[in-house]
Structure formats: structure tokens, C-alpha cells
Design a protein around this motif. Structure first.
Motif, PDB file in Angstrom:
ATOM      1  N   PRO A 253       1.092  -0.851  -0.190  1.00 11.77           N
ATOM      2  CA  PRO A 253       0.106   0.261  -0.115  1.00 11.77           C
ATOM      3  C   PRO A 253       0.331   1.420  -0.340  1.00 11.77           C
ATOM      4  CG  PRO A 253      -0.767  -1.327   1.751  1.00 11.77           C
ATOM      5  CD  PRO A 253       0.264  -2.319   1.693  1.00 11.77           C
ATOM      6  N   LEU A 254       2.080   1.154   0.585  1.00  7.07           N
ATOM      7  CA  LEU A 254       2.724   2.035   0.881  1.00  7.07           C
ATOM      8  C   LEU A 254       3.185   2.720  -0.382  1.00  7.07           C
ATOM      9  CD1 LEU A 254       4.496   4.564   2.753  1.00  7.07           C
ATOM     10  CD2 LEU A 254       5.993   2.769   3.155  1.00  7.07           C
ATOM     11  N   ILE A 255       3.726   1.281  -1.227  1.00  3.52           N
ATOM     12  CA  ILE A 255       4.583   1.669  -2.435  1.00  3.52           C
ATOM     13  C   ILE A 255       3.675   2.305  -3.550  1.00  3.52           C
ATOM     14  CG2 ILE A 255       5.995   0.613  -4.086  1.00  3.52           C
ATOM     15  CD1 ILE A 255       7.585  -0.894  -1.898  1.00  3.52           C
ATOM     16  N   ALA A 256       2.695   1.554  -3.568  1.00  3.89           N
ATOM     17  CA  ALA A 256       0.956   1.754  -4.362  1.00  3.89           C
ATOM     18  C   ALA A 256       0.605   3.278  -4.453  1.00  3.89           C
ATOM     19  CB  ALA A 256      -0.158   0.817  -4.004  1.00  3.89           C
ATOM     20  N   GLY A 257       0.746   4.086  -2.744  1.00  2.00           N
ATOM     21  CA  GLY A 257       0.732   5.143  -3.105  1.00  2.00           C
ATOM     22  C   GLY A 257       1.439   6.173  -3.793  1.00  2.00           C
ATOM     23  N   SER A 258       3.356   5.877  -3.651  1.00  8.25           N
ATOM     24  CA  SER A 258       4.022   6.028  -3.807  1.00  8.25           C
ATOM     25  C   SER A 258       4.465   6.483  -5.281  1.00  8.25           C
ATOM     26  CB  SER A 258       5.756   5.478  -2.923  1.00  8.25           C
ATOM     27  OG  SER A 258       6.462   6.239  -3.926  1.00  8.25           O
ATOM     28  N   ALA A 259       4.207   5.153  -5.804  1.00 10.04           N
ATOM     29  CA  ALA A 259       3.700   5.013  -7.298  1.00 10.04           C
ATOM     30  C   ALA A 259       2.748   5.930  -8.321  1.00 10.04           C
ATOM     31  CB  ALA A 259       3.658   3.413  -7.113  1.00 10.04           C
ATOM     32  N   GLY A 260       2.344   6.904  -7.395  1.00  8.59           N
ATOM     33  CA  GLY A 260       0.896   7.114  -8.210  1.00  8.59           C
ATOM     34  C   GLY A 260      -0.506   6.113  -8.371  1.00  8.59           C
ATOM     35  N   MET A 261      -0.537   5.582  -8.185  1.00  9.40           N
ATOM     36  CA  MET A 261      -1.321   4.462  -8.662  1.00  9.40           C
ATOM     37  C   MET A 261      -2.468   4.999  -7.599  1.00  9.40           C
ATOM     38  SD  MET A 261      -2.898   0.413  -7.134  1.00  9.40           S
ATOM     39  CE  MET A 261      -1.378  -0.286  -8.264  1.00  9.40           C
ATOM     40  N   PRO A 262      -3.966   5.423  -8.760  1.00  9.87           N
ATOM     41  CA  PRO A 262      -5.250   5.518  -8.695  1.00  9.87           C
ATOM     42  C   PRO A 262      -5.781   5.080  -7.049  1.00  9.87           C
ATOM     43  CG  PRO A 262      -5.304   5.121 -10.485  1.00  9.87           C
ATOM     44  CD  PRO A 262      -4.142   4.826 -10.421  1.00  9.87           C
TER      45      PRO A 262
END
Length: 218
Positions: A133-142
Motif C-alpha cells: 500500500p505504501l509503495i502503491a501510493g508512492s507510485a501514483g496508483m489511483p
């Protein structure tokens, strides 16, 4: 002896107000799925213990709902932190904690390769369920895409653990007055479930191992 121990456990857990017990299980999931705390908080154990004391199906549904909401809250917090300061965390890890930086980048590549399926499967993978979840947010995933993949995973997880505890506790209560050593049945049900979860996680980990390798796909 084992029946006495089980009776004490069920009596202790059952003495807690059902609403409070359900809320505590949800809180445990918030912590279990949060960044870093997820590495030390045994949310699965808390949910199973809470489920052992459930005697009526509405509280079983309530436990599932609380567990799902708790997991979503914890993962959403991780997603938001990643969106806000993910790159800064990445740089800090590279300077101060190189080994964790390598794990971060490996998980980042895994997410890039697998997309939404990585979000779903991470709920069942050690360490990854806190980092993804942390990396998904960092990667800009909607966020909507993230939520669409993590919600069914959380629902499946919560239903499995809540049902296993409810089944074990209910079976014990039905057999306790008729069968000496009924506690072994409860322990057996929980043990079979835990072994099944372990096998499932091993299979998922093996299946996803090639996507976690440090290589560039053709």
C-alpha cells in the motif's frame, strides 16, 4: 486439562462486551496493516481469538465487517503516506537502511510488473502486505484502483479467519458437555486452518517469486 484451559479462554474472551470485542479486532487490523506496525502486530491471532467467543451469526458478520474496515483503514493510511512522502522515504532508506531500500525497490518492481493482482495477493504475502500500500501510493496508483483490488482481498481474508474461529468455538461448545477432551477438537480445527493458510501462502509466494526477482523482464 485442555478443556479447562479452553473454558478459561472462552470465558475470558466471552466476558468482554461483544461490541468492544469486535471493535478491538478492527483496531488490531488497523495496526496489523499499517506501515511498520504490520510487521509485529498479530492481527490474525486477535481475529481468531475474538471469533472463538462469537455465538450468534450477526456478531460473526459484525466481526467480518470490522476486520475488513480495519484492514482498509490501515492500508489506506499506508497508501496516503506513500502518496505524500513515499519518495522521501525511499531516499532515506537508501541512505540509512540499505537492506530495506533493496526490499522497497524489489516490491516496487513487483508492483510495476503485476499491477492490481499484486495488490490483491500482497494481503496474503509476508512483509508485502505492509509495504505494497505504501509503495502503491508512492507510485501514483489511483486510489480507486487500489481500493478495487484490496477490498476483495480483505473480505476474503476476514471471512476466512472469522469463520475459522467461529466454527472452532461453536464446535467446542456443542461437544463440551458430551465429549471429554473436546478441546482437542477446537485445537484441531484451528490447527488445520493455520496449516491450510500456511500452505496457501507458500504456494502464492512460490508462484510470485519470479515476479519478485531482481531482473528486467523482456
Amino acid at each position: 486439562m485442555i478443556d479447562d484451559a479452553i473454558d478459561l479462554l472462552l470465558e475470558t474472551v466471552g466476558s468482554v462486551d461483544p461490541l468492544l470485542r469486535t471493535l478491538l479486532a478492527g483496531l488490531a487490523m488497523v495496526l496489523e496493516t499499517s506501515v511498520l506496525l504490520g510487521l509485529v502486530m498479530p492481527g490474525d491471532t486477535v481475529v481468531i481469538i475474538a471469533a472463538l467467543a462469537v455465538e450468534e451469526w450477526p456478531w460473526w458478520l459484525g466481526l467480518i465487517a470490522a476486520t475488513v474496515l480495519g484492514a482498509l483503514c490501515g492500508e489506506s493510511i499506508g497508501f496516503a503516506i506513500g502518496r505524500w512522502i513515499g519518495p522521501a522515504i525511499d531516499r532515506w532508506l537508501a541512505r540509512r537502511w540499505p537492506k530495506q531500500s533493496v526490499r522497497w525497490r524489489r516490491t516496487e518492481r513487483y508492483l510495476a510488473r503485476r499491477g492490481g493482482i499484486a495488490i490483491f495477493l500482497s494481503r496474503f504475502l509476508p512483509v508485502a502486505h505492509s509495504l505494497v500500500p505504501l509503495i502503491a501510493g508512492s507510485a501514483g496508483m489511483p486510489y480507486r484502483r487500489f481500493l478495487a483490488w484490496t477490498l476483495p482481498a480483505c473480505l476474503l481474508w476476514a471471512s476466512a479467519y472469522s469463520s475459522a474461529g467461529w466454527l472452532a468455538g461453536g464446535t467446542y461448545r456443542e461437544l463440551a458437555d458430551e465429549l471429554h477432551g473436546a478441546g482437542f477438537v477446537l485445537v484441531g480445527v484451528v490447527a488445520v486452518f493455520i496449516v491450510g493458510v500456511w500452505v496457501a501462502k507458500r504456494l502464492i509466494s512460490r508462484g510470485e517469486a519470479r515476479h519478485l526477482e531482481d531482473r528486467v523482464e523482456d
